[in-house]
Structures are given as structure tokens and as C-alpha cells.
Design a protein around this motif. Structure first.
Motif, mmCIF file in Angstrom:
data_model
loop_
_atom_site.group_PDB
_atom_site.id
_atom_site.type_symbol
_atom_site.label_atom_id
_atom_site.label_comp_id
_atom_site.label_asym_id
_atom_site.label_seq_id
_atom_site.Cartn_x
_atom_site.Cartn_y
_atom_site.Cartn_z
ATOM 1 N N GLN A 31 0.808 -1.222 0.000
ATOM 2 C CA GLN A 31 0.000 0.000 0.000
ATOM 3 C C GLN A 31 0.836 1.265 0.000
ATOM 4 O O GLN A 31 0.346 2.345 -0.361
ATOM 5 C CB GLN A 31 -0.956 -0.001 1.203
ATOM 6 C CG GLN A 31 -2.053 -1.051 1.138
ATOM 7 C CD GLN A 31 -3.019 -0.940 2.312
ATOM 8 O OE1 GLN A 31 -3.086 0.081 2.991
ATOM 9 N NE2 GLN A 31 -3.769 -2.009 2.553
ATOM 10 N N THR A 32 2.097 1.160 0.390
ATOM 11 C CA THR A 32 2.956 2.343 0.407
ATOM 12 C C THR A 32 3.477 2.694 -0.980
ATOM 13 O O THR A 32 3.950 3.809 -1.188
ATOM 14 C CB THR A 32 4.170 2.119 1.326
ATOM 15 O OG1 THR A 32 5.042 1.128 0.745
ATOM 16 C CG2 THR A 32 3.729 1.678 2.710
ATOM 17 N N ILE A 74 0.302 -4.970 7.854
ATOM 18 C CA ILE A 74 0.077 -4.257 6.592
ATOM 19 C C ILE A 74 0.410 -2.791 6.811
ATOM 20 O O ILE A 74 -0.291 -2.083 7.537
ATOM 21 C CB ILE A 74 -1.367 -4.429 6.099
ATOM 22 C CG1 ILE A 74 -1.665 -5.917 5.866
ATOM 23 C CG2 ILE A 74 -1.605 -3.626 4.823
ATOM 24 C CD1 ILE A 74 -3.091 -6.199 5.452
ATOM 25 N N ILE A 75 1.491 -2.339 6.194
ATOM 26 C CA ILE A 75 1.917 -0.948 6.294
ATOM 27 C C ILE A 75 1.143 -0.128 5.270
ATOM 28 O O ILE A 75 1.200 -0.403 4.078
ATOM 29 C CB ILE A 75 3.423 -0.796 6.042
ATOM 30 C CG1 ILE A 75 4.238 -1.790 6.878
ATOM 31 C CG2 ILE A 75 3.865 0.648 6.285
ATOM 32 C CD1 ILE A 75 4.266 -1.510 8.333
ATOM 33 N N SER A 76 0.432 0.877 5.743
ATOM 34 C CA SER A 76 -0.323 1.727 4.818
ATOM 35 C C SER A 76 0.404 3.030 4.504
ATOM 36 O O SER A 76 0.290 3.567 3.398
ATOM 37 C CB SER A 76 -1.708 2.037 5.392
ATOM 38 O OG SER A 76 -1.601 2.627 6.673
ATOM 39 N N GLU A 77 1.147 3.541 5.467
ATOM 40 C CA GLU A 77 1.895 4.794 5.267
ATOM 41 C C GLU A 77 3.175 4.743 6.099
ATOM 42 O O GLU A 77 3.238 4.064 7.118
ATOM 43 C CB GLU A 77 1.068 6.006 5.731
ATOM 44 C CG GLU A 77 -0.258 6.205 5.046
ATOM 45 C CD GLU A 77 -1.040 7.359 5.654
ATOM 46 O OE1 GLU A 77 -0.396 8.292 6.201
ATOM 47 O OE2 GLU A 77 -2.286 7.323 5.613
ATOM 48 N N SER A 79 6.598 7.630 7.106
ATOM 49 C CA SER A 79 7.313 8.888 6.894
ATOM 50 C C SER A 79 8.442 8.948 7.903
ATOM 51 O O SER A 79 8.202 9.028 9.114
ATOM 52 C CB SER A 79 6.371 10.086 7.077
ATOM 53 O OG SER A 79 7.067 11.307 6.925
ATOM 54 N N GLY A 80 9.661 8.863 7.412
ATOM 55 C CA GLY A 80 10.800 8.814 8.317
ATOM 56 C C GLY A 80 10.743 7.566 9.160
ATOM 57 O O GLY A 80 10.727 6.440 8.639
ATOM 58 N N GLU A 81 10.660 7.760 10.476
ATOM 59 C CA GLU A 81 10.633 6.602 11.375
ATOM 60 C C GLU A 81 9.224 6.265 11.857
ATOM 61 O O GLU A 81 9.053 5.367 12.679
ATOM 62 C CB GLU A 81 11.527 6.860 12.585
ATOM 63 C CG GLU A 81 11.076 8.034 13.445
ATOM 64 C CD GLU A 81 12.035 8.309 14.576
ATOM 65 O OE1 GLU A 81 11.624 8.193 15.744
ATOM 66 O OE2 GLU A 81 13.193 8.620 14.279
ATOM 67 N N ILE A 82 8.199 6.935 11.330
ATOM 68 C CA ILE A 82 6.821 6.691 11.745
ATOM 69 C C ILE A 82 6.111 5.811 10.713
ATOM 70 O O ILE A 82 6.067 6.146 9.528
ATOM 71 C CB ILE A 82 6.036 8.006 11.924
ATOM 72 C CG1 ILE A 82 6.730 8.909 12.942
ATOM 73 C CG2 ILE A 82 4.600 7.715 12.352
ATOM 74 C CD1 ILE A 82 6.799 8.322 14.337
ATOM 75 N N PHE A 83 5.546 4.693 11.174
ATOM 76 C CA PHE A 83 4.850 3.745 10.316
ATOM 77 C C PHE A 83 3.397 3.630 10.782
ATOM 78 O O PHE A 83 3.138 3.467 11.972
ATOM 79 C CB PHE A 83 5.514 2.369 10.388
ATOM 80 C CG PHE A 83 6.895 2.330 9.798
ATOM 81 C CD1 PHE A 83 7.124 1.705 8.579
ATOM 82 C CD2 PHE A 83 7.966 2.920 10.468
ATOM 83 C CE1 PHE A 83 8.400 1.664 8.039
ATOM 84 C CE2 PHE A 83 9.243 2.878 9.927
ATOM 85 C CZ PHE A 83 9.458 2.255 8.713
ATOM 86 N N LYS A 84 2.477 3.716 9.843
ATOM 87 C CA LYS A 84 1.064 3.510 10.136
ATOM 88 C C LYS A 84 0.651 2.171 9.541
ATOM 89 O O LYS A 84 0.881 1.911 8.353
ATOM 90 C CB LYS A 84 0.216 4.634 9.546
ATOM 91 C CG LYS A 84 -1.257 4.531 9.905
ATOM 92 C CD LYS A 84 -2.046 5.723 9.361
ATOM 93 C CE LYS A 84 -3.519 5.612 9.748
ATOM 94 N NZ LYS A 84 -4.314 6.759 9.239
#
Length: 295
Positions: A31-32, A74-77, A79-84
Motif C-alpha cells: 500500500q505504500t 500491513i503498512i499503509s503509510e 514517513s521517516g521513522e513513523i509507520f502507520k
């Protein structure tokens, strides 16, 4: 003789180092739009090693006793060291006298945002917060351990559930979702609160009766096993009357609905007219499956 002793020592050594879980961890980053990035492969490898090599209990598990489970992240987003992300956690348990494994835990945790730096140390401390990544995984691992233990011994999972509650308590300060009452009705907070609450006391009794008195005897007496399973499921009626459509019931039937449908549409016949009515009442979201139970 010397070679024989060496074999014994080596066997005891490998037995002693056996951990509790045989867990497959998958990190899906499609998804990324950058699913080939090395950081996702590193994360998957590190989490696999962390989950499977950490000593989660004070017990020694033989290789054949390891709990089979999976974590699909499941990684959706990012940015840097932050994973949603979201994480689907599942576990199963073998059934005595058969090659069949029954699903025990099936939880889709949608509130899984975490910080991660590639190759960072992943260390679990049972009494201290480390990171949301560690806390979420450790919480679900203790749910797996607790439900598995409850299925073998009445209230056998109490120690693991209390540790899951401890993890919840010390993880609330970092402001990630899923740890507090206000985070919704399908959160980690609600799950462990329900499991430990006397309001839902039938749940843990059903976990034992369904598996130990029901499924585990079916290889020797299939009819008796099915009758015990039917009786155990009907105990949910009292729990549902007390708190209709509870999250705990939904988590149980998310794991068990297909198994129950298949079990009662074949094999030796038992009287399940009352059971069908209760299933429709306590788990209406699976009504299409209950309609398939025809005798």
C-alpha cells in the motif's frame, strides 16, 4: 557411551532453549507503493527473530509444544521513522488424537502506529515501556499465550492476561491509539478489560469446555465431544443477555464460526435446535453460517 552422553546433553540443550512460539511474521508494504524497500525486509526479519526467540514465559516448551501463530502487518503509510499499519494476529492449537489444529485467536488490530529505525534493538521488558512496536506485539503474544492456556486448564491463562493488562497500563503514556477506553469499542483496552471482567466470566469457561471437554475427546467419542461443545456454546446466552453483542463474543466467533458450521453439518447427529437459536442470537453476524446447520 561417551557419544550417547553427548547426544543427551545436546538434546537437553536444544530443549532448554526452545521458546514458546512458532510464529510467521509477514510485513506487507504494497500500500505504500515502495514495497521493495530494504527497510521493510529488515523489519520483517527483525520481528520474526524477536517474536520467536524472546523468552515470554518461565516455562520450557518442547518443540512439539510450540504455539503456532501468525502476524500479518500491513503498512499503509510511512514517513521517516513513523509507520502507520494494521496487524492481523492469529493462533491455533492442536487437537488431541488428530492432525487437526483449531483456531484460538483471530484479532485485527487496526490501530498500529509505531516508530522504527532500521536495525534498532528490539528488547522486551515485562515491567517497562520500550516502544509501541514492542508493546503491541507483546500484548498480542500474551493474549495468544493466555487463550491457549485457558483452552487446556480452567483459568490457566490468568498470568498471561494480567501481563497483557500490565503492558496496556504502561503503554498508555505515549499517546498511541488502542490502549485507552476512548479509543473505541474494538481496541486492545476493551479486549483485555472484557477478558478479565466477571461480566464476561462465561467466556473463559467456554474456552476450556469447548476445547478440552469437547474437541479433545472427539477422536474417541465424536458424539460426546459435539454434545459438550454445544453445551459450552449455549453458555454464551447468559453472557449475551448481560451485555449484548459484546466485542469479546465477536472475537470468539471470528475465530470459530467456520469451525462450528462445519462441525455441526456433518458427523454424528446431536440435538442442536436450541443451539442454532442461541447462535443466531449471540452471533448474528454469522447467521449465514448458522443457516447451513441443517440437523
Amino acid at each position: 557411551m561417551r557419544n550417547f552422553l553427548v547426544i543427551i546433553v545436546l538434546s537437553l540443550g536444544s530443549f532448554g532453549f526452545a521458546q514458546e512460539l512458532n510464529c510467521t511474521v509477514v510485513v506487507n508494504s504494497q500500500q505504500t507503493g515502495n514495497d521493495n524497500l530494504q527497510i521493510f525486509k529488515t523489519l520483517e526479519k527483525q520481528l520474526t527473530e524477536f517474536v520467536n526467540t524472546t523468552k515470554w514465559t518461565n516455562k520450557t516448551f518442547a518443540p512439539q509444544e510450540l504455539i503456532n501463530c501468525s502476524m500479518n502487518i500491513i503498512i499503509s503509510e510511512y514517513s521517516g521513522e513513523i509507520f502507520k499499519a494494521s496487524i492481523q494476529v492469529q493462533s491455533s492449537r492442536p487437537i488431541y488424537g488428530s492432525s487437526y489444529s483449531t483456531p484460538i485467536y483471530n484479532f485485527n488490530d487496526k490501530d498500529f502506529t509505531f516508530r522504527y529505525l532500521e536495525f534498532q534493538n528490539l528488547i522486551y521488558n515485562k515491567d517497562q515501556y520500550s516502544s509501541n512496536l514492542i508493546s503491541v506485539l507483546a500484548f498480542h503474544i500474551h493474549m495468544i499465550l493466555g487463550l491457549d492456556a485457558d483452552s487446556f486448564e480452567k483459568n490457566g491463562g490468568q498470568t498471561y492476561f494480567k501481563q497483557a493488562q500490565t503492558i496496556l497500563n504502561y503503554s498508555q503514556g505515549d499517546n498511541f491509539k488502542g490502549w485507552k477506553l476512548e479509543d473505541g469499542l474494538q481496541s486492545r483496552f476493551v479486549l483485555i478489560d472484557n477478558v478479565l471482567s466477571t461480566t464476561f466470566k462465561e467466556f473463559r469457561n467456554v474456552m476450556y469446555d469447548y476445547h478440552r471437554l469437547g474437541l479433545d475427546v472427539m477422536s474417541e467419542d465424536a458424539k460426546k465431544g459435539k454434545e459438550e461443545i454445544s453445551k459450552s456454546l449455549m453458555r454464551f446466552n447468559a453472557m449475551n443477555s448481560r451485555r449484548p453483542n459484546s466485542f469479546l463474543l465477536r472475537t470468539f466467533f471470528d475465530a470459530k464460526a467456520e469451525e462450528i458450521e462445519q462441525m455441526f453439518t456433518g458427523g454424528p447427529q446431536v440435538n442442536i435446535a436450541n443451539l442454532k437459536d442461541i447462535l443466531q442470537k449471540v452471533a448474528p453476524m454469522h447467521s449465514s453460517k448458522w443457516r447451513n446447520i441443517t440437523f
